[in-house]
Design a protein around this motif. Structure first.
Motif, mmCIF file in Angstrom:
data_model
loop_
_atom_site.group_PDB
_atom_site.id
_atom_site.type_symbol
_atom_site.label_atom_id
_atom_site.label_comp_id
_atom_site.label_asym_id
_atom_site.label_seq_id
_atom_site.Cartn_x
_atom_site.Cartn_y
_atom_site.Cartn_z
ATOM 1 N N ALA A 75 19.786 31.696 26.193
ATOM 2 C CA ALA A 75 20.896 32.371 25.525
ATOM 3 C C ALA A 75 21.424 33.504 26.391
ATOM 4 O O ALA A 75 22.640 33.726 26.493
ATOM 5 N N ILE A 76 20.504 34.228 27.028
ATOM 6 C CA ILE A 76 20.910 35.305 27.939
ATOM 7 C C ILE A 76 21.696 34.729 29.110
ATOM 8 O O ILE A 76 22.725 35.287 29.536
ATOM 9 N N LYS A 123 27.947 46.949 33.327
ATOM 10 C CA LYS A 123 26.941 47.600 32.480
ATOM 11 C C LYS A 123 26.252 46.581 31.579
ATOM 12 O O LYS A 123 25.030 46.616 31.394
ATOM 13 N N GLN A 124 27.043 45.665 31.011
ATOM 14 C CA GLN A 124 26.464 44.642 30.152
ATOM 15 C C GLN A 124 25.514 43.734 30.942
ATOM 16 O O GLN A 124 24.453 43.351 30.442
ATOM 17 N N LEU A 125 25.897 43.418 32.164
ATOM 18 C CA LEU A 125 25.042 42.576 32.995
ATOM 19 C C LEU A 125 23.741 43.285 33.347
ATOM 20 O O LEU A 125 22.674 42.660 33.409
ATOM 21 N N ALA A 126 23.834 44.581 33.581
ATOM 22 C CA ALA A 126 22.619 45.348 33.873
ATOM 23 C C ALA A 126 21.659 45.302 32.688
ATOM 24 O O ALA A 126 20.446 45.133 32.849
ATOM 25 N N ALA A 155 29.276 33.769 30.848
ATOM 26 C CA ALA A 155 30.580 34.151 30.306
ATOM 27 C C ALA A 155 31.033 35.496 30.861
ATOM 28 O O ALA A 155 32.205 35.689 31.201
ATOM 29 N N LEU A 156 30.080 36.437 30.971
ATOM 30 C CA LEU A 156 30.418 37.753 31.497
ATOM 31 C C LEU A 156 30.821 37.676 32.965
ATOM 32 O O LEU A 156 31.749 38.366 33.407
ATOM 33 N N VAL A 166 32.211 35.171 34.507
ATOM 34 C CA VAL A 166 33.571 34.619 34.573
ATOM 35 C C VAL A 166 34.586 35.706 34.262
ATOM 36 O O VAL A 166 35.621 35.832 34.937
ATOM 37 N N GLU A 167 34.303 36.522 33.243
ATOM 38 C CA GLU A 167 35.206 37.620 32.879
ATOM 39 C C GLU A 167 35.343 38.606 34.037
ATOM 40 O O GLU A 167 36.439 39.076 34.350
ATOM 41 N N TRP A 168 34.206 38.909 34.702
ATOM 42 C CA TRP A 168 34.240 39.847 35.834
ATOM 43 C C TRP A 168 35.062 39.267 36.986
ATOM 44 O O TRP A 168 35.866 39.976 37.603
ATOM 45 N N LEU A 169 34.845 37.984 37.286
ATOM 46 C CA LEU A 169 35.561 37.369 38.401
ATOM 47 C C LEU A 169 37.062 37.322 38.154
ATOM 48 O O LEU A 169 37.866 37.516 39.073
#
Length: 605
Positions: free
Chosen positions: A585-586, A550-553, A592-593, A595-598
């Motif tokens: 920045a995005i 959701k954050q990536l979207a 980072a997101l 990496v967290e997902w993987l």
């Protein structure tokens, strides 16, 4: 961190061509940038401007004090009287370089071992070595020096699939740091995806910057074209490329997953790059059931068995990529299939309707056409051909492979190396073969031409075999891969190039001199162990994945709005720089997101 190199409104003309037109860009610490663009578009010139070996006509190029810059050019500048040790290790004492794992990795990866066995040893002189061996030595010397800024012009030339994978891993894992930068001109799209955090496209005097490697570059370029309403043929090719990337193997790179997901709206109505069922049907009608069969085929060259009792039946419509170690006999295998090399033992059977076309690595066949125009050389083969369901003229096919109207009137003798390669391909396709053998077809071709070639092959009905170190091309146009590992056998690779690399990595590389066959590894790798996470950990990991998606979207939406604003304020340099800072920045947040997902996905898998 301030830029290591800054370019402000730099302009440079070569003859009547404006290579750089008021270009502004910056190269910062930690940057890994791939440079793409058409042949002759100014990529190498840009590299020379950044290195300081070419001055600009106007504008400013600034470098931080004490900056060291190392360049790998396409010219052979090595002193032929020096030894490999003197070029690569210079005056480093043995206890120093032998104790450095980074330097040992370079010697192993590029020179075949810490003793330089792959190029004849560290004490070998440069003079008798081949162009490919010299190229690897020059690259090794540059990597050992580890300059602050590393400028690489086609670093994957003369490297096989395994070498390209090693170089990508070394640059990312061992060479990169927050205080240095890497720029690489490359037409190798897999390498671009594996290494680049940004892609610069040099086009018509401008340098367009895109975040990410090739997959992200294709997405951003297609999105920019959509916003600008540039619905021309080039845009359509980008959409087709996106459609293939979306359907492709998710392991192609760790990052495009989310970026390609964002392209769904662009490719929703895009048909598959090729209809395999229909093409096989066409191929069968053209070829019948029999194509080329090898039965217990053996080939010996200078006492070496390049093929050892190989039995292989090619089917109509098969698309096969061939990989293997240098000297294993990949080119020889194509020549055997084409009937150009006799068998030492066994049989070769060819179907009655088979028409073979063989693209070799030589361009001398064009010498007889040196004084004729490009279009004449093409029309001499045939005036029209059928490609898929359409009939196209010689001029239309030449245009699809990069010969625009005026360029079709150029004398063959005045063509560049890449253009000669394109002309070879065009003439081969005009002969309407039903079996096409391509030996390193990507040599000297830029990315745009490669995409056009792949588009042409998508509509070509017949049996296709491709020898290439271009991993992206093999995955893009072939449905199956086979490997030659130096033991005289042809091995099927259900797992594709990844399986080949695992096979080669199962055992340490044996010591060998150039041209010596490399023994095949004894066993295939073990399968990945199943996840041992508890049910509670799995539930939490799935929650993390859902939250991150959701954050990536939302980040994707913000990124789209920023791109629109950048186009809207394209003439306001200060505004664009501010928007670009927001965009970076995005990108950092998304990294980072992802990496967290993987990490969460590893538990679920």
């Amino acid at each position: 961190m301030p830029n290591l190199i800054s370019v402000e409104r730099a302009s440079l003309a070569l003859g009547t061509t404006q290579v750089l037109d008021a270009v502004s860009l910056g190269l910062g610490g930690g940057d890994r940038i791939g440079i793409v663009g058409r042949n002759g578009g100014g990529k190498t010139t840009l590299l020379r401007v950044l290195s300081g070996t070419r001055t600009v006509d106007s504008g400013r190029v600034a470098r931080v004090g004490g900056l060291t810059v190392g360049t790998l050019s396409q010219d052979d500048t090595l002193d032929p009287t020096r030894t490999v040790h003197e070029v690569v290790l210079r005056d480093l004492p043995e206890h120093e370089w032998a104790a450095d794992p980074r330097i040992r990795d370079i010697l192993e990866g590029l020179l075949g071992g810490t003793d330089g066995a792959g190029v004849g040893g560290l004490d070998a002189t440069i003079a008798p070595l081949s162009g490919g061996e010299r190229r690897r030595i020059a690259l090794a010397a540059l990597l050992v020096q580890r300059p602050d800024v590393l400028l690489l012009d086609e670093p994957t030339n003369h490297l096989d699939v395994e070498g390209v994978a090693w170089l990508a891993d070394h640059l990312v894992r061992r060479h990169s740091s927050p205080t240095n930068a890497i720029l690489a001109i490359t037409h190798d799209r897999w390498f671009l995806d594996a290494v680049a955090g940004q892609t610069w496209e040099v086009e018509n005097g401008a340098v367009h910057a895109y975040e990410g490697g090739y997959a992200a570059f294709v997405l951003a370029k297609a999105e920019r074209s959509r916003i600008a309403a540039a619905a021309d043929r080039r845009d359509n090719l980008l959409r087709k490329e996106l459609a293939w990337l979306r359907r492709g193997a998710p392991a192609r790179t760790s990052k495009p997953k989310f970026r390609i997901e964002a392209a769904n709206a662009l490719i929703a109505a895009e048909p598959p790059p090729r209809d395999d069922v229909e093409l096989v049907g066409f191929a069968t009608s053209r070829l019948g059931k029999d194509v080329i069969d090898l039965q217990d085929a053996s080939v010996e060259v200078a006492g070496r068995a390049l093929l050892d009792r190989v039995t292989w039946h090619l089917a109509p419509g098969e698309r096969i990529g061939i990989v293997g170690v240098n000297g294993a006999g990949k080119s020889t295998l194509l020549r055997v299939l084409a009937g150009e090399v006799p068998l030492s033992a066994g049989k070769r059977k060819v179907g009655v309707t088979v028409q073979v076309a063989h693209l070799t690595q030589e361009v001398r066949e064009l010498e007889e056409w040196a004084d004729r125009r490009v279009i004449e050389a093409v029309e001499a083969v045939k005036s029209t051909i059928r490609l898929g369901r359409r009939e196209i003229s010689a001029s239309q096919l030449a245009q699809r492979l990069g010969f625009t109207g005026p360029r079709q009137q150029t004398r063959v003798r005045d063509l560049s190396g890449g253009e000669r390669r394109r002309l070879q391909l065009t003439r081969l396709l005009m002969s309407e073969p039903n079996v096409l053998l391509l030996d390193e077809p990507t040599n000297d071709l830029d990315i745009e031409t490669l995409t056009s070639l792949e588009d042409v092959l998508d509509g070509w009905a017949g049996t296709l075999l491709v020898v290439s170190h271009d991993r992206y091309l093999l995955e893009r146009v072939c449905d199956r891969q086979v490997a030659l590992l130096g033991d005289g056998k042809v091995r099927d690779l259900p797992g594709g190039v990844e399986q080949y690399l695992r096979l080669r990595g199962d055992q340490p590389a044996p010591r060998h001199t150039p041209g010596t066959a490399v023994p095949a590894p004894a066993a295939a790798p073990a399968s990945t162990a199943p996840s041992t996470a508890s049910p509670a950990e799995l539930r939490e990991a799935r929650k993390v994945m859902a939250r991150v998606e959701k954050q990536l979207a939302r980040l994707g939406e913000r990124e789209g709005r920023l791109h629109e604003q950048m186009l809207e304020h394209a003439t306001d340099h200060a505004r664009v720089l501010g928007l670009n800072a927001e965009l970076r920045a995005i990108v950092d947040e998304r990294e980072a997101l992802e990496v967290e997902w993987l990490e969460a996905a590893d538990l679920v898998d």
